[in-house]
Design a protein around this motif. Structure first.
Motif, PDB file in Angstrom:
ATOM      1  N   ASN A  94       0.838  -1.192   0.000  1.00 36.95           N
ATOM      2  CA  ASN A  94       0.000   0.000   0.000  1.00 36.95           C
ATOM      3  C   ASN A  94       0.874   1.243   0.000  1.00 36.95           C
ATOM      4  OD1 ASN A  94      -2.690  -1.060   0.049  1.00 36.95           O
ATOM      5  ND2 ASN A  94      -2.281  -1.762   2.144  1.00 36.95           N
ATOM      6  N   GLY A  95       0.334   2.315  -0.541  1.00 38.98           N
ATOM      7  CA  GLY A  95       1.068   3.567  -0.608  1.00 38.98           C
ATOM      8  C   GLY A  95       0.562   4.393  -1.777  1.00 38.98           C
ATOM      9  N   PHE A  96       1.242   5.513  -2.011  1.00 38.90           N
ATOM     10  CA  PHE A  96       0.869   6.392  -3.120  1.00 38.90           C
ATOM     11  C   PHE A  96       1.203   5.723  -4.445  1.00 38.90           C
ATOM     12  CE2 PHE A  96       1.706   9.501   0.315  1.00 38.90           C
ATOM     13  CZ  PHE A  96       0.454  10.100   0.343  1.00 38.90           C
ATOM     14  N   ASP A  97       0.393   5.989  -5.459  1.00 43.17           N
ATOM     15  CA  ASP A  97       0.759   5.529  -6.792  1.00 43.17           C
ATOM     16  C   ASP A  97       1.587   6.612  -7.490  1.00 43.17           C
ATOM     17  OD1 ASP A  97      -1.002   7.456  -7.896  1.00 43.17           O
ATOM     18  OD2 ASP A  97      -2.638   6.015  -8.136  1.00 43.17           O
ATOM     19  N   GLY A  98       2.013   6.345  -8.716  1.00 41.33           N
ATOM     20  CA  GLY A  98       2.900   7.265  -9.411  1.00 41.33           C
ATOM     21  C   GLY A  98       2.282   8.629  -9.631  1.00 41.33           C
ATOM     22  N   LYS A  99       1.038   8.658 -10.048  1.00 41.43           N
ATOM     23  CA  LYS A  99       0.367   9.932 -10.310  1.00 41.43           C
ATOM     24  C   LYS A  99       0.236  10.755  -9.033  1.00 41.43           C
ATOM     25  CE  LYS A  99      -4.034  11.827 -12.001  1.00 41.43           C
ATOM     26  NZ  LYS A  99      -5.384  11.482 -12.506  1.00 41.43           N
ATOM     27  N   GLU A 100      -0.102  10.104  -7.926  1.00 39.38           N
ATOM     28  CA  GLU A 100      -0.306  10.818  -6.663  1.00 39.38           C
ATOM     29  C   GLU A 100       0.995  11.389  -6.128  1.00 39.38           C
ATOM     30  OE1 GLU A 100      -4.028   7.894  -5.400  1.00 39.38           O
ATOM     31  OE2 GLU A 100      -1.977   7.494  -4.688  1.00 39.38           O
ATOM     32  N   ILE A 101       2.078  10.611  -6.191  1.00 40.28           N
ATOM     33  CA  ILE A 101       3.341  11.109  -5.643  1.00 40.28           C
ATOM     34  C   ILE A 101       3.885  12.254  -6.490  1.00 40.28           C
ATOM     35  CG2 ILE A 101       5.037   9.605  -6.814  1.00 40.28           C
ATOM     36  CD1 ILE A 101       4.894  10.320  -3.023  1.00 40.28           C
ATOM     37  N   CYS A 102       3.651  12.211  -7.795  1.00 37.02           N
ATOM     38  CA  CYS A 102       4.081  13.322  -8.654  1.00 37.02           C
ATOM     39  C   CYS A 102       3.240  14.566  -8.404  1.00 37.02           C
ATOM     40  CB  CYS A 102       4.004  12.910 -10.120  1.00 37.02           C
ATOM     41  SG  CYS A 102       5.303  11.751 -10.624  1.00 37.02           S
TER      42      CYS A 102
END
Length: 384
Positions: free
Chosen positions: A246-254
């Motif tokens: 679990n965690g942020f996906d690529g779009k969210e972290i960017c």
């Protein structure tokens, strides 16, 4: 700039960059003079230190994979002067490495340059924070992390306890600490309760991903931002063997990186917990894109922290119980702030915190007689 701290960038990484970022960066290369930083807005440098990692990989790492991917990205519709200074190697002791990081970040702050640190263990945030000791202001730290990293401040500092060390160590520069993306099962109830007692801000992963735009005001109030790569899901990093399903996906972290970049107040940014375990293409590419989005955010800053800009803000007053909440809206960006009142002339904590970034939703809640929680916490900290 402290030139002796840096080992140069591998020149083989620059070949074939063409009209991509690698051709426009001012690079510290072995056979050339140290780059001229006049007019540079962002400097990137690595720190190859991980000795205080509580779960060490035991293997050396380098940042060539990240640089290769970053250099081969095209710039956006912007021309932001940037430099890559190379890497700070491990010092003879961890304290030596901390001193080097603190010195470089402090020098950047004095020159009006934003340092972007790519590091090993996240205890390096302590050195990043200590660089603000000579800056006459209280500091807001935002940490994108699945853990609070408060730890036991009485024990030796590590990548899981550096925030606790920041809280208890003089000089006390920390005004607020905000954690974005914590996952409850990684944090003890004692730490969760301590965050509440200290009036710090904590946002669960689901809360952030449910409405990531609500985090923009938190970033807008930050001075330094740290990102733990462990806050990203293993799938987004391209390796399901990692311990973070679990965690942020690529779009969210960017998106979070761009919010950090576009904040007028953020003066340093760090990406940490890179190890040999992450040295594969998907992870390197995602980190490169995080750096790209931060740079794009910096390019689109509105400079609304200036007094002249604030004179143009639209002012709204909302009575709630015995309080009158004062909101401001920028006609330029449409962003909102709420005023934090001074408690007494003797208390100078809020010299640079008289306006707290907020959302239009906070204003609408206030109109419905709901006091914004961040306003309440900030006001309480000023009363202590």
């Amino acid at each position: 700039m402290e030139l002796d701290f840096f080992s140069p960038v591998n020149e083989e990484l620059v070949g074939g960059a063409g009209n991509k970022l690698g051709s426009s960066l001012r690079l510290h290369l072995a056979d050339k003079a140290f780059p001229d930083l006049e007019g540079v807005k962002i400097v990137i440098f690595g720190v190859l230190e991980d000795r205080l990692d509580e779960e060490p990989s035991g293997e050396p790492f380098n940042l060539d994979g990240i640089r290769w991917e970053f250099y081969n990205l095209y710039p956006g519709n912007w021309h932001l002067p940037m430099a890559d200074l190379g890497d700070i190697q491990k010092g003879e002791t961890v304290e030596d490495t901390f001193f080097a990081v603190q010195s470089v970040v402090n020098m950047c702050l004095k020159k009006g340059i934003i340092p972007v640190i790519i590091g090993g263990s996240q205890d390096l945030v302590y050195a990043q924070y200590r660089a603000y000791d000579g800056v006459e202001q209280m500091v807001n730290l935002v940490n994108i992390d699945s853990r609070f990293d408060l730890g036991d401040a009485d024990k030796p500092i590590s990548n899981r306890s550096y925030v606790g060390r920041i809280v208890v160590t003089k000089p006390y520069n920390l005004f607020n600490y905000s954690n974005l993306g914590y996952q409850t099962y990684f944090n003890s109830q004692d730490e969760i309760e301590l965050m509440d007692r200290l009036f710090f801000d904590a946002y669960r992963l689901g809360e952030v991903t449910g409405d990531i735009t609500s985090i923009e005001p938190v970033m807008r109030d930050a001075n330094l931002v740290g990102m733990d790569l462990g806050a990203i899901s293993g799938g987004a990093l391209g390796n399901y063997r990692l311990k973070s399903p679990n965690g942020f996906d690529g779009k969210e972290i960017c998106s979070l990186a761009r919010y950090a970049g576009i904040s007028d107040k953020v003066t340093s940014f760090g990406v940490f917990e890179y190890t040999s375990r992450l040295n594969f293409p998907a992870a390197n590419m995602l980190i490169a894109q995080v750096l790209w989005y931060f740079a794009e955010g910096v390019n689109y800053r509105k400079n609304e922290n200036t007094i002249s800009s604030k004179k143009e803000f639209i002012r709204y007053q909302v009575p709630i119980d015995d309080e009158i909440l004062v909101f401001y809206k920028s006609p330029l960006s449409g962003r909102w702030w709420i005023e934090i009142p001074f408690i007494s002339p003797a208390n100078n904590k809020l010299k640079r915190h008289t306006l707290l970034p907020c959302t239009q939703g906070d204003y609408l809640d206030a109109c419905n007689q709901i006091i914004p929680e961040r306003w309440y916490k900030t006001k309480r900290k000023n009363e202590i």
